[in-house]
Design a protein around this motif. Structure first.
Motif, mmCIF file in Angstrom:
data_model
loop_
_atom_site.group_PDB
_atom_site.id
_atom_site.type_symbol
_atom_site.label_atom_id
_atom_site.label_comp_id
_atom_site.label_asym_id
_atom_site.label_seq_id
_atom_site.Cartn_x
_atom_site.Cartn_y
_atom_site.Cartn_z
ATOM 1 N N LYS A 1 9.172 7.163 3.628
ATOM 2 C CA LYS A 1 8.537 6.032 3.042
ATOM 3 C C LYS A 1 7.862 6.401 1.287
ATOM 4 O O LYS A 1 7.292 6.624 0.662
ATOM 5 C CB LYS A 1 7.625 5.281 3.578
ATOM 6 C CG LYS A 1 8.687 3.744 4.514
ATOM 7 C CD LYS A 1 7.558 3.156 4.860
ATOM 8 C CE LYS A 1 8.638 2.112 5.984
ATOM 9 N NZ LYS A 1 8.296 0.633 5.292
ATOM 10 N N THR A 2 7.180 7.742 1.657
ATOM 11 C CA THR A 2 6.459 8.892 1.076
ATOM 12 C C THR A 2 7.096 9.819 -0.375
ATOM 13 O O THR A 2 7.143 9.424 -0.514
ATOM 14 C CB THR A 2 5.973 10.178 2.353
ATOM 15 O OG1 THR A 2 4.930 9.906 3.256
ATOM 16 C CG2 THR A 2 5.005 10.923 1.263
ATOM 17 N N TYR B 1 0.670 -1.543 -0.436
ATOM 18 C CA TYR B 1 0.127 0.069 -0.036
ATOM 19 C C TYR B 1 0.481 1.412 0.326
ATOM 20 O O TYR B 1 1.797 1.040 0.537
ATOM 21 C CB TYR B 1 -0.926 0.224 1.252
ATOM 22 C CG TYR B 1 -2.089 -1.344 1.183
ATOM 23 C CD1 TYR B 1 -3.465 -1.084 0.593
ATOM 24 C CD2 TYR B 1 -1.837 -2.381 2.179
ATOM 25 C CE1 TYR B 1 -3.563 -1.530 0.489
ATOM 26 C CE2 TYR B 1 -2.509 -3.144 2.128
ATOM 27 C CZ TYR B 1 -3.693 -2.800 1.761
ATOM 28 O OH TYR B 1 -5.168 -4.451 1.180
ATOM 29 N N PRO B 2 0.521 2.507 -0.483
ATOM 30 C CA PRO B 2 1.725 3.189 -0.640
ATOM 31 C C PRO B 2 0.960 4.312 0.841
ATOM 32 O O PRO B 2 0.041 4.305 1.351
ATOM 33 C CB PRO B 2 0.517 3.975 -1.877
ATOM 34 C CG PRO B 2 -0.520 3.763 -1.766
ATOM 35 C CD PRO B 2 -0.529 2.341 -1.634
ATOM 36 N N GLU B 3 2.377 4.356 1.185
ATOM 37 C CA GLU B 3 1.761 5.269 2.678
ATOM 38 C C GLU B 3 0.989 6.498 2.323
ATOM 39 O O GLU B 3 1.209 8.040 1.523
ATOM 40 C CB GLU B 3 3.637 5.717 3.319
ATOM 41 C CG GLU B 3 3.585 6.324 4.351
ATOM 42 C CD GLU B 3 2.699 5.788 5.597
ATOM 43 O OE1 GLU B 3 1.902 5.850 5.938
ATOM 44 O OE2 GLU B 3 3.377 4.709 5.319
ATOM 45 N N GLN B 4 0.223 7.051 2.964
ATOM 46 C CA GLN B 4 -0.866 7.994 3.263
ATOM 47 C C GLN B 4 -0.188 9.067 3.864
ATOM 48 O O GLN B 4 -0.952 10.189 3.589
ATOM 49 C CB GLN B 4 -1.767 7.669 3.356
ATOM 50 C CG GLN B 4 -2.437 6.704 2.040
ATOM 51 C CD GLN B 4 -4.111 5.770 2.783
ATOM 52 O OE1 GLN B 4 -4.460 6.071 3.622
ATOM 53 N NE2 GLN B 4 -4.620 4.868 1.474
ATOM 54 N N ALA B 5 0.208 8.611 4.877
ATOM 55 C CA ALA B 5 0.783 9.804 6.336
ATOM 56 C C ALA B 5 2.228 10.535 5.635
ATOM 57 O O ALA B 5 3.073 10.242 4.757
ATOM 58 C CB ALA B 5 1.196 9.509 7.440
ATOM 59 N N SER B 6 2.437 11.392 6.017
ATOM 60 C CA SER B 6 2.997 12.386 5.052
ATOM 61 C C SER B 6 3.839 12.657 6.617
ATOM 62 O O SER B 6 5.209 13.183 6.284
ATOM 63 C CB SER B 6 2.496 13.540 5.020
ATOM 64 O OG SER B 6 2.280 14.874 5.663
ATOM 65 N N ILE C 1 8.511 6.973 8.102
ATOM 66 C CA ILE C 1 6.884 7.992 7.468
ATOM 67 C C ILE C 1 7.539 9.060 6.228
ATOM 68 O O ILE C 1 7.084 8.853 4.678
ATOM 69 C CB ILE C 1 5.761 8.559 8.202
ATOM 70 C CG1 ILE C 1 5.430 7.618 9.235
ATOM 71 C CG2 ILE C 1 5.040 9.872 7.097
ATOM 72 C CD1 ILE C 1 4.436 7.707 10.206
#
Length: 112
Positions: A109-110, A78-83, A106
């Motif tokens: 990974k973003t 899953y793509p990281e949704q947190a920034s 995070i």
């Protein structure tokens, strides 16, 4: 439910993929026999379908398609949704360092 069907010695074999399907099939066996007799009676070109017995069994062997599906990688990405743009408000230095490490993870990974 039905994997495949074949005939051998005037017996029509149904190979099923689940024991419950076999139970359900056993309820319908007489109906299938009578329908096959009707087909032979109404359609003489189907005389080669002479079947005197119907059997069903469950096969636990996986088909090629099932083995390909089960053999494929089941990892989901899953793509990281947190920034990672949060500010940890914590007085404990250990927790502060832990929050900063999470924030850095995070952000890396973003950016990928």
């Amino acid at each position: 439910m039905i994997r495949f069907v074949y005939t051998k010695n005037e017996t029509l074999f149904f190979v099923l993929n689940h024991p419950c399907a076999k139970m359900e099939f056993n309820y319908k066996r007489n109906l299938i026999k009578s329908l096959l007799k009707e087909i032979n009676h109404h359609f003489p070109e189907c005389a080669c379908l002479h079947v005197s017995e119907i059997q069903a069994f469950v096969s636990n062997q996986k088909s090629e398609e099932e083995s390909l599906i089960l053999g494929s990688s089941s990892e989901i990405f899953y793509p990281e949704q947190a920034s990672g743009t949060f500010e940890p408000h914590c007085d404990d230095p250990k927790l502060q360092a832990l929050f900063e490490a999470i924030k850095a993870t995070i952000q890396t990974k973003t950016s990928c």
